[in-house]
Design a protein around this motif. Sequence first.
Motif, PDB file in Angstrom:
ATOM      1  N   UNK A 265       1.216  -1.056   0.267  1.00 19.61           N
ATOM      2  CA  UNK A 265      -0.079   0.235   0.097  1.00 19.61           C
ATOM      3  C   UNK A 265       1.137   1.241  -0.115  1.00 19.61           C
ATOM      4  N   UNK A 266       0.139   1.451  -1.301  1.00 27.47           N
ATOM      5  CA  UNK A 266       1.230   3.377  -1.167  1.00 27.47           C
ATOM      6  C   UNK A 266       0.298   4.538  -0.567  1.00 27.47           C
ATOM      7  N   UNK A 267       0.533   5.473  -0.342  1.00 26.96           N
ATOM      8  CA  UNK A 267       0.002   6.636   0.822  1.00 26.96           C
ATOM      9  C   UNK A 267       0.618   7.388   0.456  1.00 26.96           C
ATOM     10  N   UNK A 268      -0.037   8.399   0.032  1.00 28.21           N
ATOM     11  CA  UNK A 268       0.621   9.804  -0.216  1.00 28.21           C
ATOM     12  C   UNK A 268       0.666  11.026   1.618  1.00 28.21           C
ATOM     13  N   UNK A 269       1.615  10.670   1.709  1.00 25.20           N
ATOM     14  CA  UNK A 269       2.226  12.029   2.881  1.00 25.20           C
ATOM     15  C   UNK A 269       1.975  10.833   4.282  1.00 25.20           C
ATOM     16  N   UNK A 270       2.815  11.820   5.093  1.00 28.11           N
ATOM     17  CA  UNK A 270       3.309  10.668   6.092  1.00 28.11           C
ATOM     18  C   UNK A 270       2.707  11.632   7.492  1.00 28.11           C
ATOM     19  N   UNK A 271       1.150  12.021   7.524  1.00 26.14           N
ATOM     20  CA  UNK A 271       0.684  12.386   8.606  1.00 26.14           C
ATOM     21  C   UNK A 271      -0.745  11.241   8.452  1.00 26.14           C
ATOM     22  N   UNK A 272      -0.982  10.945   9.679  1.00 29.75           N
ATOM     23  CA  UNK A 272      -2.159   9.761   9.571  1.00 29.75           C
ATOM     24  C   UNK A 272      -3.026   9.697  10.600  1.00 29.75           C
ATOM     25  N   UNK A 273      -4.175   8.861  10.825  1.00 31.99           N
ATOM     26  CA  UNK A 273      -4.836   9.274  12.511  1.00 31.99           C
ATOM     27  C   UNK A 273      -4.154   7.934  12.863  1.00 31.99           C
ATOM     28  N   UNK A 274      -4.264   8.228  14.116  1.00 35.54           N
ATOM     29  CA  UNK A 274      -4.138   6.873  15.220  1.00 35.54           C
ATOM     30  C   UNK A 274      -3.929   5.059  14.746  1.00 35.54           C
TER      31      UNK A 274
ATOM     32  N   UNK B 238       5.257  36.975   0.411  1.00 38.84           N
ATOM     33  CA  UNK B 238       4.017  36.704   0.341  1.00 38.84           C
ATOM     34  C   UNK B 238       4.087  35.116  -0.035  1.00 38.84           C
ATOM     35  N   UNK B 239       3.337  34.413   0.525  1.00 41.52           N
ATOM     36  CA  UNK B 239       2.677  32.887   1.033  1.00 41.52           C
ATOM     37  C   UNK B 239       1.425  32.479   0.775  1.00 41.52           C
ATOM     38  N   UNK B 240       0.525  32.062  -0.276  1.00 38.01           N
ATOM     39  CA  UNK B 240      -0.565  31.818  -0.881  1.00 38.01           C
ATOM     40  C   UNK B 240      -0.694  30.226  -0.236  1.00 38.01           C
ATOM     41  N   UNK B 241      -1.683  29.820   0.426  1.00 39.90           N
ATOM     42  CA  UNK B 241      -1.726  28.495   0.249  1.00 39.90           C
ATOM     43  C   UNK B 241      -2.620  28.234   0.950  1.00 39.90           C
ATOM     44  N   UNK B 242      -3.114  26.900   1.282  1.00 43.71           N
ATOM     45  CA  UNK B 242      -4.561  26.721   1.842  1.00 43.71           C
ATOM     46  C   UNK B 242      -4.853  27.148   3.803  1.00 43.71           C
ATOM     47  N   UNK B 243      -5.782  27.049   4.042  1.00 43.63           N
ATOM     48  CA  UNK B 243      -6.651  27.103   4.669  1.00 43.63           C
ATOM     49  C   UNK B 243      -5.502  25.851   6.357  1.00 43.63           C
ATOM     50  N   UNK B 244      -5.269  26.403   7.223  1.00 43.50           N
ATOM     51  CA  UNK B 244      -4.557  25.882   8.347  1.00 43.50           C
ATOM     52  C   UNK B 244      -4.823  23.840   8.340  1.00 43.50           C
ATOM     53  N   UNK B 245      -4.999  23.257   8.106  1.00 45.19           N
ATOM     54  CA  UNK B 245      -3.795  21.925   8.073  1.00 45.19           C
ATOM     55  C   UNK B 245      -4.677  20.528   7.488  1.00 45.19           C
TER      56      UNK B 245
ATOM     57  N   UNK C 144       0.728  21.117   1.668  1.00 45.89           N
ATOM     58  CA  UNK C 144       0.683  22.565   1.562  1.00 45.89           C
ATOM     59  C   UNK C 144       1.332  22.628   3.115  1.00 45.89           C
ATOM     60  N   UNK C 145       0.627  22.553   4.118  1.00 46.01           N
ATOM     61  CA  UNK C 145       1.235  23.057   5.214  1.00 46.01           C
ATOM     62  C   UNK C 145       2.740  23.444   5.737  1.00 46.01           C
ATOM     63  N   UNK C 146       2.861  22.442   5.568  1.00 45.11           N
ATOM     64  CA  UNK C 146       4.783  22.402   5.485  1.00 45.11           C
ATOM     65  C   UNK C 146       5.400  22.897   4.744  1.00 45.11           C
ATOM     66  N   UNK C 147       4.604  23.532   3.621  1.00 43.80           N
ATOM     67  CA  UNK C 147       5.670  24.114   3.029  1.00 43.80           C
ATOM     68  C   UNK C 147       5.478  25.583   3.221  1.00 43.80           C
TER      69      UNK C 147
END
Lengths: 338, 338
Positions: free
Chosen positions: A125-134, A186-193, A198-201
């Motif tokens: 299984x391949x997931x995008x990103x390194x943040x997941x629910x417990x 300046x930085x343009x990005x998405x809301x919150x987390x 995007x948050x890391x950027x």
Amino acid sequence: MHNIRKPPTMADVARRTGVSPMTVSRAFKRDSSVSQETREAVLSAAEELGYVFDSTASNLRSQRTDFIAVTIPSINNANFADTVRALSDHVSERGLQILLGYTNYDVAEEERLIEQLLRRKPEAIVVTGGKHTPRARKLLSNAGIPVIETWDLPEEPIGHVVGFSNALAVREMVDHFVSVGYRKIAFIGGDADRDTRGTDRRAGFIAALKDHGLDAPRLIAAGPPPISMREGANAMGQLLERFPDTEAVICVSDLSAFGALTECQRRGIAVPDRIAIGGFGDYEIGAISVPSLTTINAFASEIGAKTAELILDVLDGKLDRPGRVTIRPDLILRQTSR
Amino acid sequence: MHNIRKPPTMADVARRTGVSPMTVSRAFKRDSSVSQETREAVLSAAEELGYVFDSTASNLRSQRTDFIAVTIPSINNANFADTVRALSDHVSERGLQILLGYTNYDVAEEERLIEQLLRRKPEAIVVTGGKHTPRARKLLSNAGIPVIETWDLPEEPIGHVVGFSNALAVREMVDHFVSVGYRKIAFIGGDADRDTRGTDRRAGFIAALKDHGLDAPRLIAAGPPPISMREGANAMGQLLERFPDTEAVICVSDLSAFGALTECQRRGIAVPDRIAIGGFGDYEIGAISVPSLTTINAFASEIGAKTAELILDVLDGKLDRPGRVTIRPDLILRQTSR
DNA sequence: ACTTGGATTGGTAACGATAACATGGATGCC
DNA sequence: GGCATCCATGTTATCGTTACCAATCCAAGT
């Protein structure tokens, strides 16, 4: 004239060919030992009967599905599509098939999706990103199959990793912008987390500015992800009104950067003379637009290719400890900046 | 501390809960009759054991996979992605999952893909386009599941259809262009016949011009599909050199249209004053670019939504004869044309 | 008290392929 | 020639769930 009878099974093909079901099974595999003659007889009997191989039975008995499960945030994103395509192309040569799901940039949705995918018993299984629910982490850890996190460099990887540091990539662009004299950036990005990359950027942006002794008050939230062209254009409008003296802006992706560029064009604001723009992802549009976009190439296809390589190595038993492939994003300077 | 033992099965969960495997099976279904109490006991025992439901066994025994197979030409195309997303969103509410494959705009590849997908025993199969190899047609006809052809209106449908006439859609744009005075109109599209929708659009273009008493010598082949921005830009370059007096150009998609637009910008050619541009597909870029693109909205998401509706109706037995949903594409006039 | 019926649970066999092991015959080698 | 080896094929049991049918229990109705 269509008989509504049960579809034929291997037993039917076997009967017709005059061999055992086991031989039919072998004839349908690539490498099994069956004589050329027998194989042809079986396959033509199968074709005549309209037999279609039944993977569901095969999957259960052999405990193999030849699925590679993949989660991406959005199916409608050229970067992730490039990764998936490269991954698919490489693993399909070995008879593996992608089972794709999208999370809509939401970790709760990702958890549901991971559970659903694991029920299908994929080989990896391949997931995008390194943040997941417990719970998602636990599901992945206990799945007993290779887990590959991509598009990120998690501090505590679950298994394997093929990715890059989003924060460092943006830092490189900030460093360059500062080196050529931009200060009010300046930085343009998405809301919150929700979009963790995007948050890391954004975090990388803020940290980089700080290291140059600069504040980062010019953060424009463009709404919930996905942040696309329209959101980029709106955000640029906000930026120009709230901080009209801004000298450069870094956008969370090329799509929003292009939107921002068009907003400048609509308002008659010269890019890069009055304001410089940087994007992320090296989308095709950045290379073609007039002016072309300064951006960061994260090598989306290469992520997919390396992930495929890694999976194949693990499945072949050639790799027994967690692999960590680090991609080094490339700053591409084009016409929207100095 | 990780025991390398076999993963738990329903029998293990049953033992731990003190019920029969059959009851465990029921507890994992939505609607089956199990007491609330029992269900909770089963599910918590399952969670404790780390039990993961095994679809492969379920699929075989129940003869249901809850897969909807889908083929698209390219995974990296916003139009098809929109269709797949809408389709996925609607069918997933009913527990159905998309099994996606891409054909790379090649009918031979499509045939291979269809065969591979059918082996997985999907509940229905959705294909993009109405042109297939004879064997692919046969495979689909004999599959014994609903077949839905999309993004086209085949003359001899295999089963159900949710689509529109690519030729007529382009004709509408030609009619408009002629009505506002353009006469020397060109078409930029892919080589030959690989992209059958693109071919239909070109055929519609030629036929429409003919009906207006106009010849169609200005056909620019932009290479093999997918025709994207870069190919559009190159083709526009060719067009401007070979037919400098061209008044308008219709492109096979918004991506190539945008590429063409940028080529004009690079050469300092005024759009639409010196040359008008029309695209196809109503991609986001067409709405955002400066100038914005005249295009045709083919309602990609709606195709997906209607396809989902149709599938659910057929699976519910609410529809016993082939359905035919015709989408009416919309001409959207924007700044690249009069 | 006795039947009726709905709700809940259990027992058994089966879905269709293939892993594992066995077998017969041809081939190679000393 | 005799024995080992390999190749091609067959036999049997099984993967883990669920369709199908049966059984039990309790409440309600007569």
